[in-house]
Motif scaffolding. Structure first.
Motif, mmCIF file in Angstrom:
data_model
loop_
_atom_site.group_PDB
_atom_site.id
_atom_site.type_symbol
_atom_site.label_atom_id
_atom_site.label_comp_id
_atom_site.label_asym_id
_atom_site.label_seq_id
_atom_site.Cartn_x
_atom_site.Cartn_y
_atom_site.Cartn_z
ATOM 1 N N ASN A 50 -30.026 -50.636 18.444
ATOM 2 C CA ASN A 50 -31.332 -51.246 18.155
ATOM 3 C C ASN A 50 -31.941 -51.855 19.414
ATOM 4 O O ASN A 50 -33.148 -51.722 19.653
ATOM 5 C CB ASN A 50 -31.188 -52.320 17.072
ATOM 6 C CG ASN A 50 -30.991 -51.708 15.696
ATOM 7 O OD1 ASN A 50 -31.221 -50.514 15.501
ATOM 8 N ND2 ASN A 50 -30.541 -52.497 14.755
ATOM 9 N N ALA B 199 -33.272 -49.031 21.455
ATOM 10 C CA ALA B 199 -34.512 -48.472 20.889
ATOM 11 C C ALA B 199 -35.686 -49.393 21.191
ATOM 12 O O ALA B 199 -36.782 -48.937 21.561
ATOM 13 C CB ALA B 199 -34.357 -48.295 19.382
ATOM 14 N N GLU B 200 -35.459 -50.686 21.042
ATOM 15 C CA GLU B 200 -36.539 -51.645 21.293
ATOM 16 C C GLU B 200 -36.911 -51.673 22.782
ATOM 17 O O GLU B 200 -38.079 -51.782 23.144
ATOM 18 C CB GLU B 200 -36.120 -53.032 20.808
ATOM 19 C CG GLU B 200 -36.093 -53.128 19.285
ATOM 20 C CD GLU B 200 -35.375 -54.353 18.747
ATOM 21 O OE1 GLU B 200 -35.177 -54.416 17.525
ATOM 22 O OE2 GLU B 200 -34.989 -55.227 19.546
ATOM 23 N N GLY C 82 -38.904 -48.552 23.638
ATOM 24 C CA GLY C 82 -40.254 -48.692 23.106
ATOM 25 C C GLY C 82 -41.084 -49.679 23.912
ATOM 26 O O GLY C 82 -42.250 -49.424 24.218
ATOM 27 N N ALA C 83 -40.465 -50.809 24.270
ATOM 28 C CA ALA C 83 -41.197 -51.832 25.028
ATOM 29 C C ALA C 83 -41.598 -51.316 26.403
ATOM 30 O O ALA C 83 -42.644 -51.675 26.931
ATOM 31 C CB ALA C 83 -40.341 -53.089 25.153
ATOM 32 N N LEU C 84 -40.771 -50.466 26.974
ATOM 33 C CA LEU C 84 -41.079 -49.905 28.292
ATOM 34 C C LEU C 84 -42.029 -48.719 28.200
ATOM 35 O O LEU C 84 -42.512 -48.224 29.209
ATOM 36 C CB LEU C 84 -39.783 -49.441 28.982
ATOM 37 C CG LEU C 84 -38.785 -50.525 29.388
ATOM 38 C CD1 LEU C 84 -37.492 -49.900 29.883
ATOM 39 C CD2 LEU C 84 -39.386 -51.425 30.457
ATOM 40 N N VAL D 225 -41.052 -45.834 27.285
ATOM 41 C CA VAL D 225 -40.272 -44.694 27.785
ATOM 42 C C VAL D 225 -40.065 -43.643 26.701
ATOM 43 O O VAL D 225 -40.032 -42.450 26.970
ATOM 44 C CB VAL D 225 -38.898 -45.184 28.311
ATOM 45 C CG1 VAL D 225 -37.975 -44.025 28.594
ATOM 46 C CG2 VAL D 225 -39.087 -46.031 29.557
ATOM 47 N N GLY D 226 -39.929 -44.102 25.458
ATOM 48 C CA GLY D 226 -39.706 -43.131 24.399
ATOM 49 C C GLY D 226 -39.132 -43.785 23.161
ATOM 50 O O GLY D 226 -39.233 -44.997 22.975
ATOM 51 N N ARG D 227 -38.546 -42.967 22.322
ATOM 52 C CA ARG D 227 -38.060 -43.438 21.028
ATOM 53 C C ARG D 227 -36.626 -42.986 20.789
ATOM 54 O O ARG D 227 -36.178 -41.980 21.336
ATOM 55 C CB ARG D 227 -38.940 -42.888 19.896
ATOM 56 C CG ARG D 227 -40.410 -43.267 19.993
ATOM 57 C CD ARG D 227 -40.627 -44.751 19.745
ATOM 58 N NE ARG D 227 -42.047 -45.102 19.828
ATOM 59 C CZ ARG D 227 -42.642 -45.559 20.924
ATOM 60 N NH1 ARG D 227 -41.955 -45.716 22.040
ATOM 61 N NH2 ARG D 227 -43.927 -45.872 20.909
ATOM 62 N N LEU D 228 -35.957 -43.730 19.914
ATOM 63 C CA LEU D 228 -34.572 -43.428 19.583
ATOM 64 C C LEU D 228 -34.454 -43.189 18.085
ATOM 65 O O LEU D 228 -35.060 -43.914 17.300
ATOM 66 C CB LEU D 228 -33.712 -44.629 19.982
ATOM 67 C CG LEU D 228 -32.244 -44.393 20.279
ATOM 68 C CD1 LEU D 228 -32.092 -43.603 21.575
ATOM 69 C CD2 LEU D 228 -31.530 -45.733 20.430
ATOM 70 N N GLN D 229 -33.705 -42.177 17.737
ATOM 71 C CA GLN D 229 -33.403 -41.953 16.322
ATOM 72 C C GLN D 229 -31.943 -42.341 16.093
ATOM 73 O O GLN D 229 -31.051 -41.829 16.770
ATOM 74 C CB GLN D 229 -33.611 -40.488 15.937
ATOM 75 C CG GLN D 229 -33.424 -40.248 14.438
ATOM 76 C CD GLN D 229 -33.492 -38.780 14.063
ATOM 77 O OE1 GLN D 229 -33.070 -37.914 14.832
ATOM 78 N NE2 GLN D 229 -34.001 -38.488 12.897
ATOM 79 N N VAL D 230 -31.725 -43.249 15.172
ATOM 80 C CA VAL D 230 -30.360 -43.711 14.927
ATOM 81 C C VAL D 230 -29.814 -43.035 13.675
ATOM 82 O O VAL D 230 -30.561 -42.733 12.741
ATOM 83 C CB VAL D 230 -30.295 -45.247 14.799
ATOM 84 C CG1 VAL D 230 -30.843 -45.902 16.057
ATOM 85 C CG2 VAL D 230 -31.046 -45.749 13.584
#
Lengths: 474, 121
Positions: free
Chosen positions: A376, A379-380, A383-385, A387-392
């Motif tokens: 988490n 992922a955060e 997102g804050a940067l 840069v991209g997204r993470l799928q967990v």
């Protein structure tokens, strides 16, 4: 002789993961190196049984020699330093904020195969060191009250036995250290150093799980700086001399109440997680290791039943088809010390007539929370940067552990270090509590495992022990 | 929602695309049309948006969603480029503050999830 049983939910391969020859498991290690972090040595309120008898600063003096023994390309573990050295890395480096996610640089050893590299030096005349091969220690003999070791009894496969006597004795054989202490029970029925039933307990590994995937907007080639060496890269003539692992900051670990961990990227292709491809990889791995695949018919059946996915994955990997490429996240975590995670003696006997090991590797809720919270945070941060997204995939602490939890074959604990004999087998000098001339070296003395590769830290601990013995003997 | 849908929906850097797309018209408010024009693939966005609305039924109202997406500091005179930057900044702020939702495992900012929901209402 290395084989044993695994009981409980999580299994490790005791046979393949260990090497019983001169040089030990440096014969097949990956070569990644980084020192433990400061917090690894500290007593952390949210990590039961954490804390070493000494701070990291005390081990710092031993690292330079350890880096030298491991033939590292540098002693600099700063990401800024490596960004200054490499324009390619500078362009691809993810601009992490440091908190909650920072960087941990791991440097690459060639890797040093200790048995090969140091064999000549050890066999040189006049070095005051004799090496005996095929001398399997089967018992540590002691005085009547077990306060001093008097000899090591060895036995070869041919049945020949010997006794070795010395002033100081050092066990340096991974989880075999605990086994040997437990087997040496002629004076103390519960084994040596085991008055408080700690020998064999607190078995730890590095909890490794490939779970989740990332969709990142990063330049081509970025992942190679954040990945451990894949099998296909082992054939390249030039590889990066370091890995930049993603690591929750010390403050984030405290805020979240989690263990230390690092995250690597791994590039894979769609279809590679299907049962068919996994079965095919299992067959190939055993063949590469020179073994007849176990459950061959069963695994082949799975491959055939999943043939379309297997072919797709093979095609995508063979031709590097980017449309099927997946960036997977690999979590590599410190394991929570747990008294019930342990090695014991079983009833089966090995070729020397010694009781084999039984391993009960246990992971607890803190281990789960560490992976879930770390992903988490990651992922955060992505997102804050922007840069991209993470799928967990592994998302709830109430869920069972997913398949594929791995130990990284890093076996630690079982003769842990503590100033308190009720909580540890050896003291801060790695001397077995209550036995004046018996010491233990290796990952088995580590009270906590940190989130880094073990070899260079084991070597640093050995350098520190050598310093202690030099002082004692002088 | 699979990887290809996510990829089709969003540019990874900000999950938004600066060039106007073929978003469908919505009744009101007028900012909704401009926001939807930022989406690269409205069809995929609708699928993600529907998943979000299943978890936040009370937000199934275009006016409410627009207000939640843009917050303060944007009006009709705001240029499209500035609107994109504003929304992207709100997404980043969501992530930094932990205001995220998980849809089919994808960890998304509340702002972007609402943007997709706007495509679905």
């Amino acid at each position: 002789m290395n084989d044993g049983d695994c009981v409980g939910e999580h299994r490790v391969d005791l046979l393949w993961s260990r090497l019983r020859y001169f040089g030990g498991t440096t014969g097949h290690w990956g070569g990644n190196c980084a020192p433990l972090d400061e917090q690894d040595f500290e007593e952390r309120a949210w990590v039961p049984d954490s804390g070493w008898p000494f701070p990291k600063s005390e081990l710092d003096a031993s690292y330079p020699k350890a880096y030298e023994y491991c033939e590292l390309p540098s002693a600099n573990f700063s990401a800024d330093y490596w960004a200054a050295q490499s324009a390619s890395f500078r362009e691809r480096r993810i601009a992490l904020a440091g908190d909650p996610i920072g960087e941990k640089i791991m440097l690459k050893s060639p890797p040093t195969r200790f048995g090969e590299v140091y064999r000549t030096a050890l066999s040189r005349a006049g070095n005051r060191c004799d090496v005996y091969l095929h001398a399997n220690v089967v018992e540590i003999e002691t005085t009547g009250e077990a306060s001093r070791v008097t000899a090591l009894r060895t036995r070869g496969i041919d049945g020949q036995t010997c006794r070795f006597r010395a002033g100081i004795y050092i066990l340096a054989s991974g989880i075999e250290n605990a086994r040997l202490l437990l087997l040496s029970n002629s004076v103390r029925p519960q084994g040596l150093g085991n008055d408080h039933d700690v020998v064999g307990r607190y078995f730890m590994a590095h909890t490794t799980l490939r779970t989740g995937r990332a969709m990142l907007s990063l330049p081509e080639g970025t992942a190679s700086y954040y990945a451990t060496l894949g099998w296909e890269q082992r054939f390249l003539s030039e590889v990066n001399p370091f890995i930049d692992a993603l690591q929750p900051s010390r403050a984030a670990q405290q805020r979240e109440g989690i263990l230390n961990s690092v995250v690597f990227f791994e590039e894979s292709y769609e279809g590679e997680k299907t049962p068919g491809f996994v079965a095919m990889r299992r067959i190939a791995k055993q063949i590469v290791h020179g073994r007849m695949p176990s459950n061959l018919v069963h695994d082949l059946g799975i491959v055939v039943g999943d043939l379309d996915e297997v072919v797709k994955a093979l095609y995508a990997r063979s031709f590097g088809d980017r449309s099927y490429k997946i960036l997977q996240t690999r979590f590599f975590c410190e394991q929570a010390p747990d008294r019930d995670s342990r090695v014991m003696l079983g009833d089966d006997l090995d070729a020397l007539g010694q009781r084999k090991l039984v391993l009960d590797w246990r992971l607890n809720d803190l281990d789960k929370r560490t992976i879930i919270r770390t992903q988490n945070l990651l992922a955060e941060q992505f997102g804050a940067l922007g840069v991209g997204r993470l799928q967990v995939e592994f998302d709830s602490e109430s869920d069972p552990w997913p398949k594929g939890v791995d130990s990284s074959a890093h076996f630690m604990g079982t003769t842990r270090m503590s100033t308190d004999p009720r909580r540890g087998v050896v003291d801060g000098d790695c001397r077995v509590h209550g036995i004046d001339n018996l010491y233990v070296a290796g990952g088995s003395v580590m009270p906590t495992s940190g989130a880094t590769m073990v070899t260079v830290n084991i070597v640093a601990l050995a350098v520190r022990l050598a310093g202690h013995l030099r002082s004692r003997l002088s | 929602m699979n990887r290809r849908e996510i990829l089709a929906t969003a540019a990874a850097a900000g999950l938004l695309c600066a060039s106007p797309g073929s978003a469908r018209a919505v009744a009101a408010p007028p900012e909704a049309r401009r926001l939807l024009a930022l989406l690269r693939s409205p069809a995929a966005a609708r699928r993600i948006g529907l998943a979000y609305l299943e978890t936040s039924v009370d937000e199934a109202d275009p006016a409410k969603l627009v207000a939640l997406i843009v917050g303060d500091g944007v009006d009709r005179g705001t240029a499209d480029g500035d609107l994109l930057r504003h929304v992207a900044e709100r997404q980043r702020a969501d992530f930094a503050a932990g205001r995220t939702v998980k849809l089919d495992g994808w960890v998304l900012s509340r702002t972007e999830a609402r943007l997709y929901a706007l495509a679905a209402v």
